[in-house]
Design a protein around this motif. Sequence first.
Motif, PDB file in Angstrom:
ATOM      1  N   UNK A   1      30.511  19.615  12.824  1.00  0.00           N
ATOM      2  CA  UNK A   1      29.468  20.285  13.605  1.00  0.00           C
ATOM      3  C   UNK A   1      30.057  20.940  14.840  1.00  0.00           C
ATOM      4  N   UNK A   2      29.281  21.857  15.406  1.00  0.00           N
ATOM      5  CA  UNK A   2      29.676  22.558  16.629  1.00  0.00           C
ATOM      6  C   UNK A   2      29.541  21.604  17.810  1.00  0.00           C
ATOM      7  N   UNK A   3      30.668  21.220  18.401  1.00  0.00           N
ATOM      8  CA  UNK A   3      30.646  20.225  19.480  1.00  0.00           C
ATOM      9  C   UNK A   3      30.097  20.803  20.780  1.00  0.00           C
ATOM     10  N   UNK A   4      29.997  22.120  20.845  1.00  0.00           N
ATOM     11  CA  UNK A   4      29.410  22.754  22.027  1.00  0.00           C
ATOM     12  C   UNK A   4      27.894  22.726  21.981  1.00  0.00           C
ATOM     13  N   UNK A   5      27.355  22.567  20.792  1.00  0.00           N
ATOM     14  CA  UNK A   5      25.899  22.647  20.614  1.00  0.00           C
ATOM     15  C   UNK A   5      25.457  21.598  19.600  1.00  0.00           C
ATOM     16  N   UNK A   6      25.336  20.358  20.062  1.00  0.00           N
ATOM     17  CA  UNK A   6      24.949  19.260  19.169  1.00  0.00           C
ATOM     18  C   UNK A   6      23.443  19.044  19.278  1.00  0.00           C
ATOM     19  N   UNK A   7      22.751  19.148  18.139  1.00  0.00           N
ATOM     20  CA  UNK A   7      21.320  18.837  18.092  1.00  0.00           C
ATOM     21  C   UNK A   7      21.151  17.889  16.916  1.00  0.00           C
ATOM     22  N   UNK A   8      20.889  16.619  17.203  1.00  0.00           N
ATOM     23  CA  UNK A   8      20.925  15.618  16.143  1.00  0.00           C
ATOM     24  C   UNK A   8      19.861  15.846  15.080  1.00  0.00           C
ATOM     25  N   UNK A   9      18.742  16.448  15.440  1.00  0.00           N
ATOM     26  CA  UNK A   9      17.706  16.662  14.421  1.00  0.00           C
ATOM     27  C   UNK A   9      18.163  17.679  13.373  1.00  0.00           C
ATOM     28  N   UNK A  10      19.203  18.488  13.723  1.00  0.00           N
ATOM     29  CA  UNK A  10      19.714  19.474  12.764  1.00  0.00           C
ATOM     30  C   UNK A  10      20.909  18.949  11.972  1.00  0.00           C
ATOM     31  N   UNK A  11      21.416  17.758  12.346  1.00  0.00           N
ATOM     32  CA  UNK A  11      22.587  17.202  11.649  1.00  0.00           C
ATOM     33  C   UNK A  11      22.127  16.366  10.465  1.00  0.00           C
ATOM     34  N   UNK A  12      22.851  16.481   9.340  1.00  0.00           N
ATOM     35  CA  UNK A  12      22.463  15.738   8.140  1.00  0.00           C
ATOM     36  C   UNK A  12      22.940  14.289   8.183  1.00  0.00           C
ATOM     37  N   UNK A  13      23.876  13.983   9.099  1.00  0.00           N
ATOM     38  CA  UNK A  13      24.378  12.608   9.239  1.00  0.00           C
ATOM     39  C   UNK A  13      24.970  12.435  10.623  1.00  0.00           C
ATOM     40  N   UNK A  14      25.836  11.443  10.770  1.00  0.00           N
ATOM     41  CA  UNK A  14      26.489  11.236  12.062  1.00  0.00           C
ATOM     42  C   UNK A  14      27.340  12.449  12.432  1.00  0.00           C
ATOM     43  N   UNK A  15      27.393  12.745  13.734  1.00  0.00           N
ATOM     44  CA  UNK A  15      28.286  13.805  14.224  1.00  0.00           C
ATOM     45  C   UNK A  15      29.606  13.139  14.577  1.00  0.00           C
TER      46      UNK A  15
END
Length: 1490
Positions: free
Chosen positions: A1046-1060
């Motif tokens: 994932x983009x570490x500059x723009x982390x939005x957990x609701x958009x991630x399918x699992x752990x970042x």
Amino acid sequence: MNLIGLLIFACHVAFIQSIDKKEVQTSLKANWDSTSLLAEASEFIAEENEKQFFKFVDIVNSEASTLDWEQLTDEQKYEYTMKTAAKVISPASMDLLKFALALRQYSPRVQSFQQIAAEYGENCPVFAVVGEQVSCELSKVDSLIKDAKKDTQVLASDHIIGNKSSKKAVIVYGELGSASFAKAWQQLSQTQKNGLIFRHFQKTIKSNPVSLSGYGVELAIKNTEYKAVDESNEKKSVEEDETDLFGFNIKLLKELHPESVEAIETFRVNLKESDELTPLKRWELQDLSYQAAQKIVNAGPAEALGTLEEYSQNFPTHARALAKTTVSDKLRKEVLINRKMLEESSIDVGETSLYINGINQDINSLDLFKLASLLKQENKLAEGFHSMGINREYLSVLVGMDTSDEEKTSYAVDHREGYPFFINNLDTDKKYKQWGNSVKLMLQPYYPGMIRPIARNLFSLVFVVDPSTAEGRKFLRIGQTFNSHDIAMRIGYIFVVNQDPKASGETDLGIALLNLFNFVSIDSTNADALKVLNNFLDSYRSQDPTIADLKEFFEGKFSDANFKEVFGVDSDYDKGRKHGFEFVQKTGLNSAPKVLLNGFILDDEGVRGDNIEETIMMEVMKISPKIQRAIMEGKLTDRMNVGNWVLDQKDVMPRINKRILSAPSKKIYVDLLGSKECKTLEGADKLSEVDKAACILQTTKYLQKATNDAILPVTFWTVADAESVDGRRFIYNSLQVLKNSGKTRVGIIFNPENIEKACEPNSISSYIRAALEYLPMDQAKRLILKLSNEEYAVDFVSGKMTFDDLSVGGMDTAKFLADKKKLDCGRTRAEANLIKSLLDISAGDRVVVGNALQVGPLDKDEHFEAADFKLLESMLLSRGADVIASHLTKWEYNAANGAGSNVAFSIAGLVGRHASSQKRTWVSIKGDEHSVVTLPADEVNRPAVDVLAVVDPLTLEAQKLGTILQLIKKVTNCDIKLIMNPKDKHSELPLKRFYRYAAASELSFDSNGNLNSNVVRFDNLPSKQLLTMSLQAPDSWIVEAVSAKYDLDNIKLEQASGNVVAVFALQHLLVEGQCFDEVSGQPPRGLQFVLGTDKNPKQFDTIVMANLGYFQLKANPGAWKLEIREGKSSEIYKIGSHVGAEKIGDDVLQVVIDSFTGKSVRVRVEKKEGMEDRNVLSDEEEGVWSSLSNLVSSKEKPQEVINVFSLASGHLYERFMRIMIVSVMKNTKHPVKFWLLKNYLSPQFKETLPTLAKHYGFEYELIEYKWPRWLHQQKEKQRIMWGFKILFLDVLFPLDVQKVIFVDADQVVRADLMELMKFDLGNAPYGYVPFCESRKEMDGFRFWKQGYWANHLAGRRYHISALYVIDLQKFRQIAAGDRLRGQYQGLSGDPNSLANLDQDLPNNMIHQVKIKSLPQEWLWCETWCDDASKKNAKTIDLCNNPLTKEPKLDSATRIIGEWKTYDDEIREVISGKNGESNVIPDIDDSHTEL
């Protein structure tokens, strides 16, 4: 629903949420494979004690044959390591060993040996090296020694047994624990006569990078996502309880269960914040620090540290609940009472500070590796004091002592001893009357680099000169110039001229000039006398005058005076001749010229060049804070004689002797830690070193001034051969101290060159020994003074004088001689053997040991005068010997028979050997019941370290402190005091980030016995918030992300399918340095260094800055070669003196990196013969640029290659940057090289770059630079990147890159950039495009049209930083980079300055660093330029629009027609549809820039 049901349901909701919650996980690995834990433990032990290291190695080797080392799991190896280490180190050290292994603190040292071994390329488990000879066959070691043409290179970190001075030492490489190494070491240690060195080496290493800790990770809430709502105009309102919150009627629940309102309210807050952070009202913000402090105090000692960590590190999710906490009045009152006392220790309101045994730790820059070393030192101190029966009270001794050990600790001499001729007096001269005369004026702010005009003798500049020399004549003129310009200094002269009584002013020019000075000053003033001298000498600046010249001048000016009377042998005008010579001899200055400022001797090089003013100002700046502190503390007042006060300070010595004054920095101390009581020297040779030392200390008979028992601060061991002339003189001089000092005792220890001669019945040694044994102290002292006085000794030894002639008043000679016959030589023999072993000296050597500090052995022709012993006494007293003695007296230590003085000696040695050189502060408070948490040490009877933390729980420092305090508590026995220091009121959220600090106290293993990695976890994060990750590594680490989906500059957990999950790598450790020219003392700007190994000598390069002569290089653990780069740099310069490196060849330094703290080096360079007028950055025809153009490859000759510099962070901006790159390539036929800042690029971008480069045919280089620690640090990532755009242009690129164009990542190019490469900048170092002014509706946003900017620019244009051209040649020549950094340093401390750092800074400097305005069409952006001008645009930039705030992706596709075409084409290229391989997964760019 009843309350129990509610709570059960609440638990169920919490459980479901916890399952559903995604984590952010971060780990950091080294770029080298795992090193042996056994080897790391051995290095820890070696730092404790080298002898214990070899004991540890021997134990392991003796068990190696049964271990089957290679088959053991990580866990089994660790358990064996700990079990074996426990046999050689103390329990306290065992705790710290666990910590050091968890930190992998010694992995770089083990890896450095591995890297050196790898250079040899040997393919065997054990091999030997001697000089340049290498062999796997250890039976051939003798032939290696014979064949070696070079000496063996010994490193500071090497472990040597046997002959340590051997030039052909044998280095054995092998793995500790393996049977092959055990066998080899055993064989060689028995047979090898040369020195034997062991270095760690593993033939086969598991491919498993070392997992690291000791870094911080922040998840910052991005931009304005989470901001306090400004409700300053609204009345405070109480929140209404919801009737439907996730299906719960909160209002009804509270009505039904009034007894559980608080629990229901907590439940309500948790439900509300489960997904999103809700803003707080302004009135809710005010008390947050107090509320957090109350939570911590309420938690009690057991939970306080965990509570501090939880509430500070996860503050954004706790803010709302915290705002409802009630603060007790008792806490508030106690905080206010303590605040006054904290301010006395310079701790401000809301400040967070940490003190370990009184040493203040800067929490922001504190790294665990330095902390581990400090805890190790402080534990040693605690153990040492504990072994002497001194427990917690030892801290009061340390606070009062000066433990600085740096060689740069400077000492002054008392120039009053030389009776200077002063030419002015600021206290009394009328010309200073208009100045203020209060010393308190020193506390007022003043211009930097200038001396405050205060009519007091605060600064005295004394020139020690021979006026007949060219240097002396120069200083006579300088003093007069300073005086005529009314510089606020008292100026004086001490003349050092010929001492031959037969010489006179008629035959010697120096004496003649002194005669002339005295002659004029008698009827006038010293200032007039100096003027007359200079009037005569001004005609002779380039040639030496003669006596005849002086006679002609004198008779012309003073025709009525008689030349012979003034200048003859019996002249009355000889005043000062004797004083000057005696001063130079007595103080150890030895020769003229010397320049003293307040007695401090200025650097010879600094005063001899043209920069004497700069050298003096640097010393004034060093001295000023001491004077200011004394004025603030009331130690210096207006009523005092300031000049005398300055010279009465403890750092003013009677004499300067470098051997003595540099001794503390060498840290050679006699170790008495843990020694036992001793009554006799019999059998002492079989004892350990510490017990040998105790035996000498406790059985030596001491001489002192008074006969009564008292605890004396200073003890000397005078070690000498009483049978030699030099030895007797040494003993005699040491006893001179006792004439005037009641603070010192002297023990004489014999170290005869010929023991048999010393044991003869009539030897001087035997008489001194008998005097010590049988005579009362006063008689013994007088007799030994006679025996060691050469006037008597020479006649006594030759037989011209009998003992009766030597006997002293009151002694019974017959009885003494009868007693002497009973005395055998056993004591002298035993003592001589012990002292040689203990001090590592040869028979006959002279050494003085003062309070356990070893000074010597002296060189053969070196004299050590009585004044030198006095100096040593003064230095030991100034470093705290008095403090120790007074504490022991206060604690009523036994003073009988020197017992207390022995303890004072032991403590001084302990502190000198193990104490940190940092200043200690005693922080005290009045109340500790309601706002202080006290955590006593776990083991009361064990030595303990004192830890004091003053904390505002809602500061950036507190986020790190909670973890560090828990760590310290686990790894050392300590008393912790946590003092609350909350800020009074907050107007905005104090913390806008989540934070973790990676710090494990002990290693852990999985079920298979494999080592677990350190992983930093963030859980229970809000899923809707946009977060940006930053990793905060120690200053000397260069770290980059190597894996992140994932983009570490723009982390939005609701958009991630699992752990970042983000994996970082420690790519390099930093070598930082300073470089200066030996002659001018200035940094050699533009000088290049290269760093490499034998196989790759030019791996890394760098350029020296003018700011502090700073340079930095990347490296990794190992031994590296530092050289001046071939070309102009090496033509002009060669390496001179150096610190932090070893010279291993002509102009080659070896730099060893063996720790996580990197390496610091200082190098002085000299210009080669014939190159004195040349300059690396010269603009001459034959200068650097013409020579460099020959070095440039044919592919990249100046102006034939387009050099483009850019930077980006985050997937969106990397997407923009790819499009920018393609747009450049689509519009030129010239070769292009992109220079991209590596620091913030994502792993995905770096993977796609080779594919794009191949497809579009461009070259690229990833460049990086570590923000120097001395330059003001920015905290936000965006501002850091702005800094990289402008602050390091002179050092980011190699010298052979002459011009570079910066292009913003979000720009699209529509023209050939070669036009800009060839654009004439008209003697300016860079060219920028001015801001467009054609879109009139934006006039209200053009801030540069009014206020500060309008005045500052004075009609000039304000330029935009999205595109600019840099002429690097010109930029470096005019030191533009250094000027920009200097201005930045001055402005960046103010948070309201440099709002747009990269743009404001060059515009602010427009008067000092000229900007060439580029044509307007080179940068068009819709925000500022009208639509009509778009057709001429050569580049289009996606400037933010403050009116519409349109997301950049939307504006890109709307404004730039080709943008989408480029974007689609790039996707095809990197996905492999254009015949390339698939090197990148789909990029999620669904977010927009906020």
